[in-house]
Design an enzyme around this catalytic site. Structure first.
Site, PDB file in Angstrom:
ATOM      1  N   LEU A  16      -1.597  -7.314 -11.809  1.00 11.92           N
ATOM      2  CA  LEU A  16      -1.255  -8.537 -12.544  1.00 11.92           C
ATOM      3  C   LEU A  16      -2.417  -9.520 -12.595  1.00 11.92           C
ATOM      4  O   LEU A  16      -2.284 -10.614 -13.127  1.00 11.92           O
ATOM      5  CB  LEU A  16      -0.029  -9.191 -11.897  1.00 11.92           C
ATOM      6  N   SER A  17      -3.569  -9.105 -12.094  1.00  9.86           N
ATOM      7  CA  SER A  17      -4.737  -9.993 -12.134  1.00  9.86           C
ATOM      8  C   SER A  17      -5.105 -10.386 -13.561  1.00  9.86           C
ATOM      9  O   SER A  17      -5.361 -11.572 -13.824  1.00  9.86           O
ATOM     10  CB  SER A  17      -5.936  -9.328 -11.443  1.00  9.86           C
ATOM     11  N   LYS A  67     -11.038  -1.652  -1.146  1.00  3.11           N
ATOM     12  CA  LYS A  67     -11.421  -2.901  -0.468  1.00  3.11           C
ATOM     13  C   LYS A  67     -12.400  -2.699   0.691  1.00  3.11           C
ATOM     14  O   LYS A  67     -13.170  -3.601   1.019  1.00  3.11           O
ATOM     15  CB  LYS A  67     -10.175  -3.631   0.040  1.00  3.11           C
ATOM     16  N   ASN A  88     -12.184  -8.230  -1.477  1.00  2.00           N
ATOM     17  CA  ASN A  88     -11.315  -8.129  -2.660  1.00  2.00           C
ATOM     18  C   ASN A  88     -11.904  -8.873  -3.861  1.00  2.00           C
ATOM     19  O   ASN A  88     -11.295  -8.928  -4.921  1.00  2.00           O
ATOM     20  CB  ASN A  88      -9.901  -8.649  -2.355  1.00  2.00           C
ATOM     21  N   ASP A 111      -7.881 -12.791   0.204  1.00  2.00           N
ATOM     22  CA  ASP A 111      -6.491 -12.512   0.600  1.00  2.00           C
ATOM     23  C   ASP A 111      -6.051 -13.421   1.751  1.00  2.00           C
ATOM     24  O   ASP A 111      -4.928 -13.923   1.775  1.00  2.00           O
ATOM     25  CB  ASP A 111      -6.339 -11.044   1.043  1.00  2.00           C
ATOM     26  N   GLY A 134       3.448  -4.502  10.124  1.00  2.00           N
ATOM     27  CA  GLY A 134       2.466  -3.686   9.417  1.00  2.00           C
ATOM     28  C   GLY A 134       1.075  -3.967   9.961  1.00  2.00           C
ATOM     29  O   GLY A 134       0.823  -5.048  10.514  1.00  2.00           O
ATOM     30  N   GLY A 137      -4.560  -2.973   5.594  1.00  2.00           N
ATOM     31  CA  GLY A 137      -5.581  -3.891   5.097  1.00  2.00           C
ATOM     32  C   GLY A 137      -5.044  -5.287   4.837  1.00  2.00           C
ATOM     33  O   GLY A 137      -5.687  -6.286   5.170  1.00  2.00           O
TER      34      GLY A 137
HETATM   35  P1  ATR Z   1      -2.360  -2.246   2.650  1.00  2.00           P
HETATM   36  O1  ATR Z   1      -3.833  -2.278   2.428  1.00  2.00           O
HETATM   37  O2  ATR Z   1      -1.542  -2.597   1.433  1.00  2.00           O
HETATM   38  O3  ATR Z   1      -1.927  -3.038   3.845  1.00  2.00           O
HETATM   39  P2  ATR Z   1      -2.305   0.238   4.094  1.00  2.00           P
HETATM   40  O4  ATR Z   1      -3.617  -0.108   4.686  1.00  2.00           O
HETATM   41  O5  ATR Z   1      -2.100   1.630   3.613  1.00  2.00           O
HETATM   42  O6  ATR Z   1      -1.977  -0.694   2.869  1.00  2.00           O
HETATM   43  O7  ATR Z   1      -1.163  -0.125   5.165  1.00  2.00           O
HETATM   44  C1  ATR Z   1       0.148   0.162   4.952  1.00  2.00           C
HETATM   45  C2  ATR Z   1       1.001  -0.416   6.097  1.00  2.00           C
HETATM   46  O8  ATR Z   1       2.372  -0.260   5.748  1.00  2.00           O
HETATM   47  C3  ATR Z   1       0.815   0.295   7.420  1.00  2.00           C
HETATM   48  O9  ATR Z   1       1.017  -0.627   8.462  1.00  2.00           O
HETATM   49  C4  ATR Z   1       1.932   1.338   7.389  1.00  2.00           C
HETATM   50  O10 ATR Z   1       2.346   1.801   8.654  1.00  2.00           O
HETATM   51  P3  ATR Z   1       1.545   3.008   9.404  1.00  2.00           P
HETATM   52  O11 ATR Z   1       0.334   2.392   9.998  1.00  2.00           O
HETATM   53  O12 ATR Z   1       2.507   3.506  10.395  1.00  2.00           O
HETATM   54  O13 ATR Z   1       1.241   4.020   8.327  1.00  2.00           O
HETATM   55  C5  ATR Z   1       3.024   0.515   6.748  1.00  2.00           C
HETATM   56  N1  ATR Z   1       4.082   1.324   6.121  1.00  2.00           N
HETATM   57  C6  ATR Z   1       4.004   1.997   4.956  1.00  2.00           C
HETATM   58  N2  ATR Z   1       5.178   2.603   4.681  1.00  2.00           N
HETATM   59  C7  ATR Z   1       6.018   2.296   5.703  1.00  2.00           C
HETATM   60  C8  ATR Z   1       7.389   2.630   6.009  1.00  2.00           C
HETATM   61  N3  ATR Z   1       8.126   3.381   5.186  1.00  2.00           N
HETATM   62  N4  ATR Z   1       7.916   2.136   7.133  1.00  2.00           N
HETATM   63  C9  ATR Z   1       7.190   1.374   7.978  1.00  2.00           C
HETATM   64  N5  ATR Z   1       5.900   1.010   7.747  1.00  2.00           N
HETATM   65  C10 ATR Z   1       5.316   1.483   6.627  1.00  2.00           C
END
Ligand code: ATR
Length: 277
Positions: A16-17, A67, A88, A111, A134, A137
């Site tokens: 959406l940027s 990133k 970013n 961010d 979570g 990144g």
């Molecule tokens: P981003 O850059 O958007 O943060 P990422 O680096 O891939 O994306 O990180 C995704 C995060 O979402 C991680 O913390 C991931 O948990 P894991 O480290 O265990 O992989 C979390 N995540 C993704 N899907 C998930 C799910 N279904 N349930 C719980 N955590 C989830």
């Protein structure tokens, strides 16, 4: 000549940027356009090295999965982006006499700024307990923002090792998601993709976690109100919808590129329209 501001990622169709930046360019009558570039991981180097690819751009917004991998391809990196470990935003800092061949690039991270501004619209962070769900990144930028603002942070993640790794970098507590009820906080930030369209019926947070007055931010912005945000609101929490971080990180990108404030309200209106509000 019209200046091109690219948003690069893979996939990129949903970004959406362009909606936000093109609304800003229109409002300020700027001869500029924001375009999406679908750049696969193996194409990133070619895209970034002007000797090879003459694609012309004046600035870039960078999204998943580039990133981190874009960092070694830039001439300079801002200190905060280096600390977070992700870029970013790219600005062409000088073009030199040889045009694009001698263009110097600098990477930034906005961010963290977007997250901090979105949260601080509803609460101060200094001295607060923040629980971050979570450890990817997005979480790194949010944890940085909260720590910088003086909060105490605990990170819970599906994979404990990743939570520990991030927690060690920023001096935080950590654990796994299933422990959430034993980690009360004044501020909760959800940074995973759980609850995003089309899987809108799910949330990582049990309803009994919410307390009246707690601040709850979800970085998922599609749908505009996730199940997490809906349930938090129903429980009397002060909620921050995900689009706010998206808007404010773009606001900061505009400032980095043009050294002036963007028409944020116009950008917000365009963003909300695109999200079907
Ligand atoms: P981003 O850059 O958007 O943060 P990422 O680096 O891939 O994306 O990180 C995704 C995060 O979402 C991680 O913390 C991931 O948990 P894991 O480290 O265990 O992989 C979390 N995540 C993704 N899907 C998930 C799910 N279904 N349930 C719980 N955590 C989830």
């Amino acid at each position: 000549m019209t200046q091109i501001y690219g948003v690069i990622g893979h996939p990129i169709a949903h970004s959406l940027s362009p909606v936000m930046f093109n609304a800003a360019f229109f409002e300020y009558s700027m001869d500029a356009r924001c375009e999406k570039f679908d750049v696969k991981p193996e194409e990133l180097r070619k895209f970034m090295v002007p000797d090879v690819d003459k694609r012309h751009f004046s600035g870039l917004s960078v999204t998943i999965p580039h990133k981190e991998t874009i960092m070694p391809l830039l001439d300079e990196i801002d200190e905060t982006a280096r600390e977070i470990g992700a870029v970013n935003t790219v600005k062409i800092v000088s073009r030199g006499s040889a045009g694009e061949k001698s263009a110097r690039t600098k990477g930034f991270n906005t961010d963290w700024f977007g997250a901090r501004k979105a949260l601080e619209e509803v609460t101060s962070l200094d001295g607060k307990r923040v629980l971050v769900l979570g450890a990817g990144g997005a979480a790194a930028a949010i944890v940085y923002a909260c720590r910088k603002a003086g909060a105490t942070v605990t990170i819970l993640n599906r994979t404990e090792e990743k939570a520990k790794h991030l927690a060690d970098r920023f001096h935080c507590g950590y654990g796994v998601l299933s422990q959430i009820l034993t980690h009360p906080a004044e501020v909760l930030v959800h940074t995973t993709s759980v609850g995003m369209t089309p899987n809108i019926g799910v949330s990582l947070v049990p309803r009994e976690y919410f307390r009246k007055g707690m601040v709850v931010m979800d970085i998922v912005y599609n749908p505009l109100e996730t199940r997490l945000v809906h349930e938090a609101r129903m429980a009397g929490c002060r909620v921050v919808p995900g689009y706010k971080m998206l808007l404010y990180q773009a606001e900061k990108q505009f400032e980095i590129w043009f050294q002036k404030k963007p028409p944020t309200q116009k950008m917000e209106k365009a963003l909300l329209e695109a999200l079907g509000a």
